[in-house]
Design a protein around this motif. Structure first.
Motif, mmCIF file in Angstrom:
data_model
loop_
_atom_site.group_PDB
_atom_site.id
_atom_site.type_symbol
_atom_site.label_atom_id
_atom_site.label_comp_id
_atom_site.label_asym_id
_atom_site.label_seq_id
_atom_site.Cartn_x
_atom_site.Cartn_y
_atom_site.Cartn_z
ATOM 1 N N MET A 1 33.339 22.825 48.784
ATOM 2 C CA MET A 1 33.931 24.045 48.247
ATOM 3 C C MET A 1 34.068 25.100 49.338
ATOM 4 S SD MET A 1 34.873 23.978 45.037
ATOM 5 C CE MET A 1 34.889 25.721 44.640
ATOM 6 N N ALA A 2 33.029 25.217 50.179
ATOM 7 C CA ALA A 2 33.092 26.172 51.281
ATOM 8 C C ALA A 2 34.194 25.799 52.263
ATOM 9 C CB ALA A 2 31.741 26.239 51.990
ATOM 10 N N VAL A 3 34.303 24.504 52.564
ATOM 11 C CA VAL A 3 35.314 24.048 53.516
ATOM 12 C C VAL A 3 36.720 24.266 52.972
ATOM 13 C CG1 VAL A 3 36.284 22.013 54.651
ATOM 14 C CG2 VAL A 3 33.814 22.381 54.675
ATOM 15 N N ILE A 4 36.936 23.930 51.697
ATOM 16 C CA ILE A 4 38.283 24.070 51.146
ATOM 17 C C ILE A 4 38.676 25.540 51.015
ATOM 18 C CG2 ILE A 4 37.846 24.178 48.636
ATOM 19 C CD1 ILE A 4 40.068 22.032 48.361
ATOM 20 N N MET B 1 35.506 16.926 57.824
ATOM 21 C CA MET B 1 36.364 17.944 57.218
ATOM 22 C C MET B 1 36.057 19.331 57.768
ATOM 23 S SD MET B 1 34.866 17.868 53.330
ATOM 24 C CE MET B 1 33.223 18.459 52.888
ATOM 25 N N LEU B 2 34.807 19.588 58.168
ATOM 26 C CA LEU B 2 34.479 20.888 58.749
ATOM 27 C C LEU B 2 35.096 21.033 60.136
ATOM 28 C CD1 LEU B 2 33.058 23.584 58.667
ATOM 29 C CD2 LEU B 2 30.947 22.446 59.421
ATOM 30 N N SER B 3 34.988 19.990 60.969
ATOM 31 C CA SER B 3 35.562 20.072 62.311
ATOM 32 C C SER B 3 37.081 20.194 62.249
ATOM 33 C CB SER B 3 35.156 18.837 63.130
ATOM 34 O OG SER B 3 35.606 17.646 62.509
ATOM 35 N N GLY B 4 37.710 19.485 61.306
ATOM 36 C CA GLY B 4 39.155 19.604 61.144
ATOM 37 C C GLY B 4 39.566 21.008 60.725
ATOM 38 N N THR B 5 38.755 21.626 59.863
ATOM 39 C CA THR B 5 39.043 22.990 59.428
ATOM 40 C C THR B 5 38.898 23.980 60.571
ATOM 41 O OG1 THR B 5 38.326 22.471 57.170
ATOM 42 C CG2 THR B 5 38.374 24.800 57.799
ATOM 43 N N VAL B 6 37.890 23.789 61.411
ATOM 44 C CA VAL B 6 37.696 24.658 62.580
ATOM 45 C C VAL B 6 38.919 24.597 63.488
ATOM 46 C CG1 VAL B 6 36.352 24.978 64.694
ATOM 47 C CG2 VAL B 6 35.181 24.572 62.539
ATOM 48 N N LEU B 7 39.410 23.383 63.740
ATOM 49 C CA LEU B 7 40.600 23.236 64.579
ATOM 50 C C LEU B 7 41.817 23.897 63.941
ATOM 51 C CD1 LEU B 7 40.196 19.539 65.809
ATOM 52 C CD2 LEU B 7 39.898 21.629 67.146
ATOM 53 N N SER B 8 41.943 23.783 62.611
ATOM 54 C CA SER B 8 43.070 24.427 61.915
ATOM 55 C C SER B 8 43.012 25.943 62.061
ATOM 56 C CB SER B 8 43.054 24.042 60.431
ATOM 57 O OG SER B 8 43.270 22.666 60.260
ATOM 58 N N ILE B 9 41.826 26.498 61.935
ATOM 59 C CA ILE B 9 41.650 27.943 62.094
ATOM 60 C C ILE B 9 42.018 28.372 63.504
ATOM 61 C CG2 ILE B 9 39.917 29.777 62.170
ATOM 62 C CD1 ILE B 9 38.500 28.343 59.846
ATOM 63 N N TYR C 1 40.950 37.512 62.480
ATOM 64 C CA TYR C 1 40.744 36.406 61.542
ATOM 65 C C TYR C 1 39.933 35.288 62.184
ATOM 66 C CZ TYR C 1 41.967 32.016 59.195
ATOM 67 O OH TYR C 1 41.919 30.785 58.596
ATOM 68 N N GLY C 2 40.326 34.869 63.374
ATOM 69 C CA GLY C 2 39.598 33.799 64.050
ATOM 70 C C GLY C 2 38.170 34.188 64.370
ATOM 71 N N ALA C 3 37.989 35.416 64.838
ATOM 72 C CA ALA C 3 36.647 35.882 65.189
ATOM 73 C C ALA C 3 35.748 36.000 63.965
ATOM 74 C CB ALA C 3 36.743 37.236 65.898
ATOM 75 N N SER C 4 36.331 36.186 62.784
ATOM 76 C CA SER C 4 35.539 36.287 61.545
ATOM 77 C C SER C 4 35.213 34.909 60.969
ATOM 78 C CB SER C 4 36.298 37.116 60.505
ATOM 79 O OG SER C 4 36.599 38.398 60.994
ATOM 80 N N MET C 5 36.189 33.991 61.029
ATOM 81 C CA MET C 5 36.022 32.699 60.379
ATOM 82 C C MET C 5 35.163 31.718 61.179
ATOM 83 S SD MET C 5 37.458 33.025 57.501
ATOM 84 C CE MET C 5 37.217 31.309 57.057
ATOM 85 N N LEU C 6 35.279 31.732 62.498
ATOM 86 C CA LEU C 6 34.553 30.743 63.299
ATOM 87 C C LEU C 6 33.032 30.879 63.169
ATOM 88 C CD1 LEU C 6 36.817 30.559 66.469
ATOM 89 C CD2 LEU C 6 36.632 28.923 64.590
ATOM 90 N N PRO C 7 32.461 32.101 63.172
ATOM 91 C CA PRO C 7 31.017 32.191 62.918
ATOM 92 C C PRO C 7 30.608 31.651 61.549
ATOM 93 C CG PRO C 7 31.816 34.215 63.903
ATOM 94 C CD PRO C 7 33.028 33.411 63.547
ATOM 95 N N ALA D 1 28.012 24.737 59.521
ATOM 96 C CA ALA D 1 27.592 23.553 60.278
ATOM 97 C C ALA D 1 26.063 23.479 60.369
ATOM 98 C CB ALA D 1 28.208 23.572 61.675
ATOM 99 N N LEU D 2 25.420 24.630 60.560
ATOM 100 C CA LEU D 2 23.956 24.654 60.608
ATOM 101 C C LEU D 2 23.354 24.272 59.262
ATOM 102 C CD1 LEU D 2 23.294 27.899 62.707
ATOM 103 C CD2 LEU D 2 23.006 25.512 63.442
ATOM 104 N N ILE D 3 23.952 24.783 58.178
ATOM 105 C CA ILE D 3 23.466 24.438 56.838
ATOM 106 C C ILE D 3 23.626 22.946 56.588
ATOM 107 C CG2 ILE D 3 23.894 24.756 54.367
ATOM 108 C CD1 ILE D 3 24.728 27.642 55.027
ATOM 109 N N LEU D 4 24.768 22.406 56.976
ATOM 110 C CA LEU D 4 25.013 20.973 56.794
ATOM 111 C C LEU D 4 24.023 20.144 57.592
ATOM 112 C CD1 LEU D 4 26.745 18.679 55.680
ATOM 113 C CD2 LEU D 4 28.321 19.020 57.586
ATOM 114 N N ARG D 5 23.752 20.581 58.797
ATOM 115 C CA ARG D 5 22.779 19.852 59.626
ATOM 116 C C ARG D 5 21.393 19.890 59.006
ATOM 117 N NH1 ARG D 5 21.689 21.018 66.087
ATOM 118 N NH2 ARG D 5 20.155 19.356 66.398
#
Length: 434
Positions: free
Chosen positions: A240-243, A302-310, A395-401, A407-411
């Protein structure tokens, strides 16, 4: 709606790792279900302009199609789980068909607004039902969901073209009557598709058959609570967070991105080409979703793909307005998002039981509708205050963190799972092994 049948679920049964091949008719339903939404979305500005409505009124009409769906997506998803996905979906297809001829009869803004509220929700639920049905019949298999998504993209690409051509030839009446024909083809495709096994009719003497009653149409608070509580499942929460993050790129593209392209003096045809390129690349990318599921951990993929899209859309002002680079970045981002979407749908389908597929689709649609309503005004405000080019970087500076935090939560979740001993069968489905 008639009599519809359901089986009560004593407990949720998780989706297996791979599922059976869905019928070809469901792949036919894909472009007509997604195109059903785009068809009416495309026509309403044209018809509004023909009535002399101003830009603000047309904007309200376009946004109105999401209002009812925002509040009722979960409820309709639960009804699909309770009475059968195909049966409920057909009802909304027929509502869309019945309302289509009323648009040319609507004389003013308020009549159109009422039609948009009801019809927009109906075609949205028809699309949600098709997504739920493919998840059920394929048992969450990303390869089949990816193929379904590919064909669905064909519908979103062709519906505006066909609708525009018919509008140019004959105006409102032929265009909206084509909406009836569109729904009729979708009806035939759905009728040729089986109901999910979970909803297969029992014997005539069975005691588990339930009837749809008028009170079932009224939303229940308990259904909303149980659907929202699906977020407690780690795989659902992460997806849900990723989408939501993925949806921010689409919202940015349909708002500030267009403003930026206009500011660098690109004409409408060129802007349309950039959008079409992303759609086509997204459809092709969906065909690679099955392979992506097996590259490693699906959540990480899906998270890494979203990061690249951003990154790809945030870098837009750094491309110097060079059309070739803008096109390349659109194709790359569209392809990535095409891969990601079926992976997200597959992860969510496998994370919940067979009796909760509609509920999780409704939850996902609610989140998407909410972000689509909130993000464009926020990005527009940033563009007005700091400048259009700078808003991309903000936008990028807000979304990437936020992606890094996720990613930390997933790990941490995966580390906790590895340390755990035993567990229920569903736990292994909720966080698929990497």
């Amino acid at each position: 709606m008639g009599v519809m049948k359901s089986r009560p679920a004593a407990h949720a049964t998780p989706m297996p790792a791979s599922g059976p091949r869905p019928p070809a008719s469901l792949y036919l339903a894909a472009p007509f279900s997604m195109g059903y939404v785009d068809f009416f979305t495309f026509l309403i500005p044209l018809y509004g302009l023909s009535l002399g409505l101003d830009a603000a009124e047309i904007g309200i009409l376009v946004g109105a199609r999401s209002i009812v769906a925002l509040f009722l997506s979960i409820h309709i998803g639960v009804l699909m789980d309770r009475f059968g996905t195909r049966a409920v979906t057909l009802v909304f297809v027929w509502i869309g068909m019945a309302l289509a001829p009323l648009f040319p009869l609507a004389p003013n803004f308020w009549a159109l607004l009422l039609l948009q509220l009801v019809n927009g929700a109906a075609v949205s639920f028809a699309w949600s039902g098709a997504q739920t049905l493919i998840a059920q019949l394929s048992e969450g298999d990303a390869r089949h969901i990816g193929r379904f998504t590919f064909f669905a993209r064909l519908g979103s690409t062709t519906a505006p073209i066909v609708g525009g051509a018919v509008w140019d030839l004959g105006g409102a009446w032929p265009a909206y009557l084509l909406g009836c024909a569109w729904g009729a083809i979708l009806t035939l495709a759905l009728l040729r598709s089986p109901e999910a096994e979970f909803f297969a009719p029992q014997s005539a003497t069975g005691t588990n058959r339930s009837r749809f009653r008028a009170r079932d149409a009224w939303p229940r608070g308990s259904d909303y609570v149980s659907s929202i509580l699906l977020i407690a499942i780690p795989a659902v929460a992460v997806s849900m967070a990723v989408i939501t993050m993925r949806n921010t790129t689409y919202s940015l593209q349909t708002s500030v991105y267009v403003v930026y392209l206009d500011q660098i003096a690109l004409v409408g045809t060129t802007i349309g080409l950039l959008f079409a390129a992303a759609e086509i690349a997204s459809g092709i990318g969906a065909l690679f979703a099955g392979r992506a599921m097996h590259l490693g951990n699906p959540q990480r993929t899906m998270l890494s793909g979203t990061v690249l899209s951003i990154l790809l859309i945030a870098a837009t002002p750094l491309l110097g307005g060079i059309f070739g680079l803008l096109l390349l970045f659109q194709i790359a981002r569209g392809w990535l998002e095409g891969v990601i979407q079926p992976v997200i749908l597959s992860v969510q389908a496998r994370a919940v039981g067979r009796d909760q597929q509609g509920a999780v689709v409704g939850l996902r649609q609610t989140g998407q509708r909410l972000s689509s309503i909130l993000i464009p005004p926020v990005m527009g405000g940033l563009a007005d205050r700091f400048g259009t080019s700078q808003s991309f970087l903000i936008y990028g500076a807000s979304m990437l963190p936020l992606c890094g935090l996720l990613a930390l939560i997933l790990r941490r979740l995966r580390s906790g799972k590895k340390r755990s001993v035993g567990g229920s069968p569903q736990e292994g489905i909720r966080l698929p092994p990497g």
